[in-house]
Design an enzyme around this catalytic site. Structure first.
Site, mmCIF file in Angstrom:
data_model
loop_
_atom_site.group_PDB
_atom_site.id
_atom_site.type_symbol
_atom_site.label_atom_id
_atom_site.label_comp_id
_atom_site.label_asym_id
_atom_site.label_seq_id
_atom_site.Cartn_x
_atom_site.Cartn_y
_atom_site.Cartn_z
ATOM 1 N N HIS A 1 -35.311 -17.072 -24.256
ATOM 2 C CA HIS A 1 -36.249 -15.967 -23.961
ATOM 3 C C HIS A 1 -36.710 -16.116 -22.510
ATOM 4 O O HIS A 1 -35.904 -15.953 -21.594
ATOM 5 C CB HIS A 1 -37.383 -16.041 -24.999
ATOM 6 C CG HIS A 1 -38.316 -14.867 -25.039
ATOM 7 N ND1 HIS A 1 -38.105 -13.702 -24.373
ATOM 8 C CD2 HIS A 1 -39.501 -14.698 -25.703
ATOM 9 C CE1 HIS A 1 -39.100 -12.860 -24.618
ATOM 10 N NE2 HIS A 1 -39.958 -13.450 -25.415
ATOM 11 N N HIS B 1 -27.847 -9.510 -23.962
ATOM 12 C CA HIS B 1 -29.171 -9.162 -24.487
ATOM 13 C C HIS B 1 -29.014 -8.632 -25.894
ATOM 14 O O HIS B 1 -28.031 -7.956 -26.192
ATOM 15 C CB HIS B 1 -29.826 -8.093 -23.598
ATOM 16 C CG HIS B 1 -31.293 -8.006 -23.779
ATOM 17 N ND1 HIS B 1 -31.870 -7.255 -24.778
ATOM 18 C CD2 HIS B 1 -32.318 -8.598 -23.122
ATOM 19 C CE1 HIS B 1 -33.174 -7.382 -24.716
ATOM 20 N NE2 HIS B 1 -33.485 -8.194 -23.717
ATOM 21 N N ASP C 1 -33.309 -11.700 -16.154
ATOM 22 C CA ASP C 1 -33.442 -13.059 -15.639
ATOM 23 C C ASP C 1 -32.366 -13.437 -14.633
ATOM 24 O O ASP C 1 -32.458 -14.484 -14.001
ATOM 25 C CB ASP C 1 -33.405 -14.057 -16.809
ATOM 26 C CG ASP C 1 -34.674 -13.982 -17.627
ATOM 27 O OD1 ASP C 1 -35.733 -13.795 -17.030
ATOM 28 O OD2 ASP C 1 -34.584 -14.092 -18.863
HETATM 29 N N1 CMC Z 1 -22.427 -15.680 -22.035
HETATM 30 C C1 CMC Z 1 -21.273 -15.684 -22.722
HETATM 31 N N2 CMC Z 1 -21.102 -15.092 -23.907
HETATM 32 C C2 CMC Z 1 -22.167 -14.466 -24.424
HETATM 33 C C3 CMC Z 1 -23.399 -14.412 -23.767
HETATM 34 C C4 CMC Z 1 -23.506 -15.041 -22.514
HETATM 35 N N3 CMC Z 1 -24.659 -15.032 -21.834
HETATM 36 N N4 CMC Z 1 -24.280 -13.718 -24.509
HETATM 37 C C5 CMC Z 1 -23.622 -13.361 -25.609
HETATM 38 N N5 CMC Z 1 -22.347 -13.806 -25.558
HETATM 39 C C6 CMC Z 1 -21.286 -13.574 -26.547
HETATM 40 C C7 CMC Z 1 -21.535 -14.395 -27.807
HETATM 41 O O1 CMC Z 1 -20.948 -15.660 -27.709
HETATM 42 C C8 CMC Z 1 -20.891 -13.506 -28.852
HETATM 43 O O2 CMC Z 1 -19.507 -13.664 -28.745
HETATM 44 P P1 CMC Z 1 -18.569 -13.625 -30.084
HETATM 45 O O3 CMC Z 1 -18.736 -12.238 -30.640
HETATM 46 O O4 CMC Z 1 -17.214 -13.950 -29.599
HETATM 47 O O5 CMC Z 1 -19.156 -14.689 -31.000
HETATM 48 C C9 CMC Z 1 -21.227 -12.101 -28.374
HETATM 49 O O6 CMC Z 1 -21.362 -12.196 -26.951
HETATM 50 C C10 CMC Z 1 -22.491 -11.521 -28.990
HETATM 51 O O7 CMC Z 1 -23.587 -12.347 -28.638
HETATM 52 P P2 CMC Z 1 -24.762 -12.797 -29.622
HETATM 53 O O8 CMC Z 1 -25.005 -14.261 -29.464
HETATM 54 O O9 CMC Z 1 -24.500 -12.267 -30.997
HETATM 55 O O10 CMC Z 1 -25.989 -11.994 -29.032
HETATM 56 P P3 CMC Z 1 -27.518 -12.180 -29.421
HETATM 57 O O11 CMC Z 1 -28.100 -10.832 -29.420
HETATM 58 O O12 CMC Z 1 -27.708 -13.018 -30.633
HETATM 59 O O13 CMC Z 1 -28.072 -13.056 -28.191
HETATM 60 C C11 CMC Z 1 -28.988 -13.612 -26.072
HETATM 61 C C12 CMC Z 1 -28.713 -12.497 -27.092
HETATM 62 C C13 CMC Z 1 -29.856 -13.063 -24.939
HETATM 63 C C14 CMC Z 1 -29.745 -14.800 -26.748
HETATM 64 C C15 CMC Z 1 -27.623 -14.108 -25.520
HETATM 65 O O14 CMC Z 1 -26.936 -13.027 -24.901
HETATM 66 C C16 CMC Z 1 -27.760 -15.275 -24.552
HETATM 67 O O15 CMC Z 1 -27.863 -16.421 -24.988
HETATM 68 N N6 CMC Z 1 -27.794 -14.984 -23.196
HETATM 69 C C17 CMC Z 1 -28.008 -16.016 -22.233
HETATM 70 C C18 CMC Z 1 -29.506 -16.375 -22.161
HETATM 71 C C19 CMC Z 1 -30.282 -15.287 -21.437
HETATM 72 O O16 CMC Z 1 -29.893 -14.819 -20.384
HETATM 73 N N7 CMC Z 1 -31.459 -14.927 -22.022
HETATM 74 C C20 CMC Z 1 -32.356 -13.963 -21.426
HETATM 75 C C21 CMC Z 1 -32.518 -12.718 -22.272
HETATM 76 S S1 CMC Z 1 -33.348 -11.406 -21.373
HETATM 77 C C22 CMC Z 1 -34.955 -11.973 -21.195
HETATM 78 C C23 CMC Z 1 -35.736 -11.893 -22.433
HETATM 79 O O17 CMC Z 1 -35.885 -10.804 -22.996
HETATM 80 O O18 CMC Z 1 -36.263 -12.926 -22.857
#
Ligand code: CMC
Length: 440
Positions: A281, A320, A376
């Site tokens: 987050h 996201h 971010d």
């Molecule tokens: N890098 C590489 N692959 C990614 C990333 C990333 N940053 N984000 C998602 N994916 C992939 C993930 O591995 C999955 O792939 P597959 O379908 O092959 O398993 C697919 O994309 C869908 O992702 P998800 O994990 O189901 O997405 P989520 O909605 O559960 O997670 C998230 C969202 C923000 C936690 C995640 O995108 C992430 O960890 N990003 C990096 C951390 C980050 O930048 N966080 C800040 C968020 S914005 C500020 C805030 O609101 O707090």
């Protein structure tokens, strides 16, 4: 009892006959159905509960659950749209100020001049902290305490100074605590920073604007007439605006959940700040800088991208839960970076960030998963150029998000929301008898 469900069950403000669209849920065990209108893009879950009592939706992480009806922020993730009370984030970032946006989030309308003057005055004159907080509380932290840990504790501790904050149903007292939290959080944040580097605290200066005062409390050293560069103060204000609210994110949900027990707003805001602390987050901006520093040069980008695609790591600042398009906040921050760098000098990591974005946006892995830069990705580069250490980045996010948290807390109380108490699907052992120690 069975007959009750052979007719349409309708809950909520709009009936099926008024709504043009609906869904029908059928319990295949009994053949009974219920038709539920689709209202504002959602369906009322109480119809499901009435049809099938004791059968719960399993939705860990709330991927398909709307936990509240809210009139504060509209987020259209598919199209990269973010609006506070209907106003596009781009217009607010360009034309408004953080205090005006805070008023808008809390009150639903932009203030007229008199309302803004009163609001600004009230915020400006509540910036001081009880001396006991400064002398006894902050000085008690370990010398290398993380500023976010200090901030979480300090916000919670405020509730002990304002015991009337427990009267959460009194609108007058609610306003007072809202005011105090928005006013004092920059002071607490700057104190956390100064404590973490062993520097004396700087008192608030009520003659300054909100962002300029914060920068003064942060960076004043020996010059009592310190004035923040207006370009940097403006950039700080814009960064606070874009963090102002983001509907039911993890920390706002924490705020609503703690607030739903009618805990005081300081305790609820401390819970929200704690939720923000994590790297998924508010902690991601810090992780982006670590990642860019580790990549170090253009040459290392392809190998880094490959390791992300292999699933070894995440591209921090990308992806996201809600945005499946370019995060509009990331675009605003990117556009402001040049203005800041003209004053501070360029952050050399920006070139790696730009190249990384360019390569990722062309790559099938990121395209097929709709992974774009989020807020971010670029904020940390600006914060770092302005002189903020990495462990202060999430603290800055918390200052900006405070009006959003408080707007949701207030809205939830005004809605007379129930206590947040989800169900679970139990998967543990069936009933069994206690086994005495000698028989285990
Ligand atoms: N890098 C590489 N692959 C990614 C990333 C990333 N940053 N984000 C998602 N994916 C992939 C993930 O591995 C999955 O792939 P597959 O379908 O092959 O398993 C697919 O994309 C869908 O992702 P998800 O994990 O189901 O997405 P989520 O909605 O559960 O997670 C998230 C969202 C923000 C936690 C995640 O995108 C992430 O960890 N990003 C990096 C951390 C980050 O930048 N966080 C800040 C968020 S914005 C500020 C805030 O609101 O707090």
């Amino acid at each position: 009892m069975a007959d009750m469900y052979s007719t349409i069950v309708v809950k909520g403000p709009q009936t099926v006959s008024e709504s043009t669209e609906s869904v029908t849920i059928t319990d295949n065990r009994t053949g009974q159905s219920v038709e539920v209108p689709i209202v504002d893009g959602g369906v009322d879950a109480s119809a499901w509960r009435d049809l099938m009592p004791g059968l719960w939706f399993l939705d860990p992480g709330f991927g398909v659950t709307a936990s509240a009806s809210s009139a504060i922020t509209e987020l259209d993730g598919a199209n990269g749209v973010l609006r506070y009370r209907g106003y596009p984030i781009e217009q607010l970032a360009e034309k408004s100020t953080f205090l005006e946006v805070a008023y808008l989030l809390l009150n639903g309308e932009l203030p007229n001049q008199q309302e803004l003057d009163t609001w600004t005055h009230d915020i400006t004159y509540h910036t001081f902290i009880h001396e006991n907080m400064r002398k006894r509380f902050y000085e008690g932290f370990h010398y290398d305490a993380h500023p976010m840990g200090m901030l979480v504790s300090a916000i919670a501790a405020l509730s002990t100074f304002y015991p009337e904050a427990k009267e959460v149903n009194d609108p007058h007292l609610r306003y007072k605590q809202i005011n105090r939290l928005i006013s004092k959080v920059p002071t607490l944040a700057a104190m956390a920073y100064r404590a973490s580097i062993g520097m004396p605290f700087v008192y608030p200066d009520n003659s300054m604007t909100y962002p300029a005062n914060f920068l003064s409390m942060m960076f004043q050293v020996a010059d009592p007439n310190f004035q923040a560069d207006p370009v940097l103060a403006k950039a700080m204000d814009v960064l606070f605006i874009i963090h102002g609210d983001h509907e039911q994110n993890c920390s706002t949900t924490a705020m609503r959940v703690v607030g739903s027990s009618l805990a005081d707003p300081y305790s609820a805001a401390a819970g929200a700040t704690a939720a923000l602390y994590g790297p998924r987050h508010g902690g991601a901006n810090e992780a982006v800088i670590h990642m860019l520093e580790e990549i170090g040069s253009y040459d290392n980008i392809p190998a880094f991208i490959e390791s992300v695609k292999a699933g070894d790591r995440k591209l921090m600042g990308f992806g996201h839960r809600v945005y499946k398009a370019y995060d509009p906040r990331a675009r605003i921050v990117k556009n402001h970076a040049d203005e800041v760098f003209k004053v501070t000098g360029k952050n050399p990591l920006i070139d790696i960030a730009l190249k990384l974005e360019e390569i990722a946006l062309e790559d099938e892995y990121f395209k097929s998963r709709n992974l774009y830069p989020n807020v971010d990705f670029y904020t940390g580069l600006i914060y770092q150029a302005m002189g903020f250490p990495l462990d202060m980045f999430t603290v800055l996010f918390a200052i900006g998000r405070m009006p959003g948290w408080l707007s949701h807390w207030q809205e939830s109380l005004e809605q007379g929301s129930k206590i947040s108490r989800p169900r679970q699907v139990y998967v543990g052992p069936a009933a069994r008898d206690y086994v005495s120690m000698s028989e285990r």
